[in-house]
Design a protein around this motif. Structure first.
Motif, PDB file in Angstrom:
ATOM      1  N   LEU A   1       0.830  -1.211   0.000  1.00  0.00           N
ATOM      2  CA  LEU A   1       0.000   0.000   0.000  1.00  0.00           C
ATOM      3  C   LEU A   1       0.862   1.259   0.000  1.00  0.00           C
ATOM      4  N   ILE A   2       1.880   1.247   0.848  1.00  0.00           N
ATOM      5  CA  ILE A   2       2.689   2.453   1.015  1.00  0.00           C
ATOM      6  C   ILE A   2       3.627   2.666  -0.169  1.00  0.00           C
ATOM      7  N   TYR A   3       4.377   1.628  -0.514  1.00  0.00           N
ATOM      8  CA  TYR A   3       5.467   1.815  -1.480  1.00  0.00           C
ATOM      9  C   TYR A   3       5.043   1.654  -2.931  1.00  0.00           C
ATOM     10  N   GLN A   4       3.993   0.885  -3.190  1.00  0.00           N
ATOM     11  CA  GLN A   4       3.573   0.696  -4.582  1.00  0.00           C
ATOM     12  C   GLN A   4       2.420   1.625  -4.954  1.00  0.00           C
ATOM     13  N   HIS A   5       1.374   1.619  -4.165  1.00  0.00           N
ATOM     14  CA  HIS A   5       0.178   2.367  -4.567  1.00  0.00           C
ATOM     15  C   HIS A   5       0.230   3.830  -4.143  1.00  0.00           C
ATOM     16  N   ALA A   6       0.753   4.114  -2.954  1.00  0.00           N
ATOM     17  CA  ALA A   6       0.840   5.508  -2.499  1.00  0.00           C
ATOM     18  C   ALA A   6       2.154   6.160  -2.921  1.00  0.00           C
ATOM     19  N   GLY A   7       2.951   5.475  -3.724  1.00  0.00           N
ATOM     20  CA  GLY A   7       4.132   6.089  -4.317  1.00  0.00           C
ATOM     21  C   GLY A   7       5.373   6.099  -3.462  1.00  0.00           C
ATOM     22  N   GLY A   8       5.301   5.510  -2.289  1.00  0.00           N
ATOM     23  CA  GLY A   8       6.485   5.489  -1.424  1.00  0.00           C
ATOM     24  C   GLY A   8       6.654   6.763  -0.629  1.00  0.00           C
ATOM     25  N   MET A   9       7.821   6.896   0.006  1.00  0.00           N
ATOM     26  CA  MET A   9       8.049   8.031   0.895  1.00  0.00           C
ATOM     27  C   MET A   9       8.131   9.340   0.129  1.00  0.00           C
ATOM     28  N   LEU A  10       7.670  10.397   0.775  1.00  0.00           N
ATOM     29  CA  LEU A  10       7.589  11.709   0.131  1.00  0.00           C
ATOM     30  C   LEU A  10       8.963  12.219  -0.287  1.00  0.00           C
ATOM     31  N   ARG A  11       9.959  11.984   0.565  1.00  0.00           N
ATOM     32  CA  ARG A  11      11.325  12.422   0.255  1.00  0.00           C
ATOM     33  C   ARG A  11      12.264  11.223   0.288  1.00  0.00           C
TER      34      ARG A  11
ATOM     35  N   ASP B   1      15.328  11.169   0.943  1.00  0.00           N
ATOM     36  CA  ASP B   1      16.294  11.230   2.040  1.00  0.00           C
ATOM     37  C   ASP B   1      15.627  11.116   3.414  1.00  0.00           C
ATOM     38  N   ARG B   2      14.348  10.819   3.414  1.00  0.00           N
ATOM     39  CA  ARG B   2      13.636  10.676   4.686  1.00  0.00           C
ATOM     40  C   ARG B   2      12.985   9.294   4.737  1.00  0.00           C
ATOM     41  N   PRO B   3      13.632   8.314   5.324  1.00  0.00           N
ATOM     42  CA  PRO B   3      13.075   6.953   5.358  1.00  0.00           C
ATOM     43  C   PRO B   3      11.886   6.841   6.295  1.00  0.00           C
ATOM     44  N   LEU B   4      11.152   5.756   6.105  1.00  0.00           N
ATOM     45  CA  LEU B   4       9.990   5.485   6.949  1.00  0.00           C
ATOM     46  C   LEU B   4      10.421   5.264   8.398  1.00  0.00           C
ATOM     47  N   LYS B   5       9.646   5.839   9.309  1.00  0.00           N
ATOM     48  CA  LYS B   5       9.923   5.672  10.735  1.00  0.00           C
ATOM     49  C   LYS B   5       8.767   4.934  11.439  1.00  0.00           C
ATOM     50  N   ALA B   6       7.534   5.307  11.142  1.00  0.00           N
ATOM     51  CA  ALA B   6       6.404   4.736  11.862  1.00  0.00           C
ATOM     52  C   ALA B   6       5.143   4.804  11.004  1.00  0.00           C
ATOM     53  N   VAL B   7       4.204   3.884  11.276  1.00  0.00           N
ATOM     54  CA  VAL B   7       2.920   3.869  10.568  1.00  0.00           C
ATOM     55  C   VAL B   7       1.807   3.599  11.580  1.00  0.00           C
ATOM     56  N   VAL B   8       0.781   4.421  11.518  1.00  0.00           N
ATOM     57  CA  VAL B   8      -0.460   4.145  12.245  1.00  0.00           C
ATOM     58  C   VAL B   8      -1.404   3.506  11.225  1.00  0.00           C
ATOM     59  N   PRO B   9      -1.774   2.223  11.383  1.00  0.00           N
ATOM     60  CA  PRO B   9      -2.499   1.546  10.300  1.00  0.00           C
ATOM     61  C   PRO B   9      -4.005   1.735  10.285  1.00  0.00           C
ATOM     62  N   GLY B  10      -4.600   2.225  11.399  1.00  0.00           N
ATOM     63  CA  GLY B  10      -6.066   2.205  11.434  1.00  0.00           C
ATOM     64  C   GLY B  10      -6.714   3.427  12.044  1.00  0.00           C
ATOM     65  N   GLY B  11      -6.158   4.602  11.802  1.00  0.00           N
ATOM     66  CA  GLY B  11      -6.677   5.803  12.462  1.00  0.00           C
ATOM     67  C   GLY B  11      -5.929   6.048  13.757  1.00  0.00           C
TER      68      GLY B  11
ATOM     69  N   GLY C   1      -7.372   4.150   8.490  1.00  0.00           N
ATOM     70  CA  GLY C   1      -6.697   5.423   8.235  1.00  0.00           C
ATOM     71  C   GLY C   1      -5.201   5.238   8.442  1.00  0.00           C
ATOM     72  N   VAL C   2      -4.464   5.101   7.337  1.00  0.00           N
ATOM     73  CA  VAL C   2      -3.030   4.781   7.392  1.00  0.00           C
ATOM     74  C   VAL C   2      -2.224   6.083   7.404  1.00  0.00           C
ATOM     75  N   ILE C   3      -1.607   6.373   8.550  1.00  0.00           N
ATOM     76  CA  ILE C   3      -0.834   7.611   8.710  1.00  0.00           C
ATOM     77  C   ILE C   3       0.650   7.252   8.685  1.00  0.00           C
ATOM     78  N   VAL C   4       1.346   7.757   7.668  1.00  0.00           N
ATOM     79  CA  VAL C   4       2.744   7.397   7.445  1.00  0.00           C
ATOM     80  C   VAL C   4       3.650   8.530   7.937  1.00  0.00           C
ATOM     81  N   MET C   5       4.655   8.172   8.748  1.00  0.00           N
ATOM     82  CA  MET C   5       5.575   9.173   9.314  1.00  0.00           C
ATOM     83  C   MET C   5       7.013   8.839   8.942  1.00  0.00           C
ATOM     84  N   ASP C   6       7.759   9.838   8.447  1.00  0.00           N
ATOM     85  CA  ASP C   6       9.173   9.614   8.138  1.00  0.00           C
ATOM     86  C   ASP C   6      10.043   9.971   9.346  1.00  0.00           C
ATOM     87  N   ASP C   7      11.361   9.894   9.163  1.00  0.00           N
ATOM     88  CA  ASP C   7      12.249  10.039  10.315  1.00  0.00           C
ATOM     89  C   ASP C   7      12.414  11.478  10.789  1.00  0.00           C
ATOM     90  N   SER C   8      11.718  12.417  10.180  1.00  0.00           N
ATOM     91  CA  SER C   8      11.743  13.796  10.676  1.00  0.00           C
ATOM     92  C   SER C   8      10.772  13.992  11.841  1.00  0.00           C
TER      93      SER C   8
END
Length: 433
Positions: A267-277, A279-289, A320-327
């Motif tokens: 869901l995150i890397y294929q359909h939602a296009g992956g991380m916004l930046r 240089d900012r890797p994935l840090k945490a995900v809230v999968p359900g709101g 509600g999938v909330i994606v957070m990078d390492d910032s």
């Protein structure tokens, strides 16, 4: 949205610019399921078909919809079906999309539900801030009434049904079904003690079933295509299509439709296009709101369905999938969440009323560099005292995330205590003390 591999069922009409109109809905086969239910099925047969489909509620709890309808008493006497359109969970915006872009799909599912439970007056409770969806839904009800889908003798079946659309006042707590019923009755939105459950004593003291927008949007396809067809979508005990809301640090945020059980990583890397930046890797995900436990980046190889996420220690919730990078500072993110729940607590239960305020005080102390090492265990102890000790799930909705943020990212909380500052705030604003 989909990537073209999966058939869209809930979002199938959204490609049309006129998707909210009755004519567009009818051209796509709309209201055929209602006609079939009214003319070819008894209410009991509709309930059994929905039971056999395995449909589970899409509002967060995941309770089997057909079983919920089956709890409603048979025989004469007033009973009600209420549509919960009070979507307020942070990170969740799927119901609003359905209400704005395909209101007749929602309405048809709701009408079939009313018929199934023997209700002759249905209520739609819509979030107060949803001004545009409210207007669109009202227009849809008027169109449906003009064509004989609402009112007396629906489609010549002898079945009568009135619909009332009611705007809430913007309180998160009214997403809880008994608080919603209180609000519908004109009272403060305070959750009720259960039992008795709404199926026994609900709206105006009468048997009542409350269903979510996305849940009823699944019903027309079940009635039209059959439970066996529906049950082949998704995974065992996790059947059907599901809307996933992607937000945060991804390139293509939005609402995506896939069968239950799609991998979170996909869901995150294929359909939602992956991380916004890059240089900012994935840090945490809230999968359900916002009210479900958070996952670390190394925990995203999990299927997005009720049972797989529960086994992973979190919940599908509202998807509600909330994606957070390492910032992202996890202390600050949790403080933001705690402030929301402290503001939205109805104040009825002491653990929630006082505990949410204590969360805010402790997290503010940690974030400004005045925290103590004992604060971490204090947050966990506070969660133990809130969870399971309140009338409604709002206490759990904040206690579970607090426990998970502190345990999953404990080193970051300890860093705030040791350095007596928020390291990420300092990095983001050089020169800040």
């Amino acid at each position: 949205m989909t990537d073209g591999r999966a058939q869209t069922l809930l979002l199938k009409n959204l490609h049309r610019s006129d998707s909210a109109t009755l004519e567009a809905y009818l051209q796509g086969g709309g209201y055929r399921a209602l006609a079939r239910a009214l003319k070819e099925m008894t209410p009991e047969q509709v309930v059994e078909e929905v039971k056999a489909s395995g449909l589970r509620g899409r509002g967060g709890a995941g309770f089997p919809t057909g079983m919920k309808w089956g709890f409603m008493p048979k025989g004469p006497g007033p009973k009600y079906l209420v549509l919960n359109a009070d979507e307020s969970e942070p990170g969740t915006f799927k119901d609003r999309l359905l209400l704005e872009r395909d209101p007749h799909l929602v309405l048809e599912g709701f009408l079939i539900g009313c018929y199934a439970v023997g209700c002759h007056h249905g209520f739609i409770y819509i979030r107060g801030e949803f001004v545009r969806p409210y207007r669109i839904l009202l227009q849809a009800v008027q169109e449906a009434r003009a064509r004989g889908y609402v009112g007396k003798n629906l489609l010549g079946s002898g079945y009568d049904l009135e619909i009332t659309v009611y705007r809430g006042a913007g309180a998160y707590i009214c997403g809880e079904e008994t608080a919603l019923l209180e609000s519908l009755e004109g009272k403060l939105g305070h959750p009720r003690l259960k039992p008795p459950f709404p199926a026994q004593v609900g709206l105006y003291g009468k048997p009542t079933s409350v269903n979510n927008v996305e849940t009823v949007a699944n019903v027309p396809m079940i009635v039209e295509m059959g439970a066996n067809w529906y049950g082949n979508i998704g995974r065992p005990k996790n059947t059907g299509p599901k809307l996933f809301c992607l937000s945060g640090h991804v390139r293509r945020p939005g609402v995506y439709e896939f069968p239950l059980g799609i991998p979170l990583r996909e869901l995150i890397y294929q359909h939602a296009g992956g991380m916004l930046r890059d240089d900012r890797p994935l840090k945490a995900v809230v999968p359900g709101g916002s009210s479900v436990p958070v996952l670390r980046a190394d925990q995203i190889d999990v299927l997005m369905d009720f049972d797989s996420l529960a086994a992973a220690g979190t919940l599908l919730g509202s998807a509600g999938v909330i994606v957070m990078d390492d910032s992202v500072c996890m202390v600050d993110a949790l403080l933001n969440l705690a402030r929301f729940y402290a503001h939205e607590s109805c104040g009825q239960c002491t653990p929630c009323r006082e505990g949410t305020g204590w969360y805010v005080q402790i997290l503010e102390r940690l974030e400004r560099g005045a925290g103590r090492k004992s604060d971490l265990d204090l947050l966990l102890d506070l969660s133990d005292r809130i969870q399971g000790n309140t009338i409604c799930p709002l206490g759990d909705a904040v206690a579970m995330p607090v426990r998970s943020y502190v345990t999953q990212f404990r080193e970051e909380f300890e860093e705030h205590v040791a350095t007596r500052r928020c390291p990420r705030a300092a990095a983001a604003a050089p020169g800040r003390a």
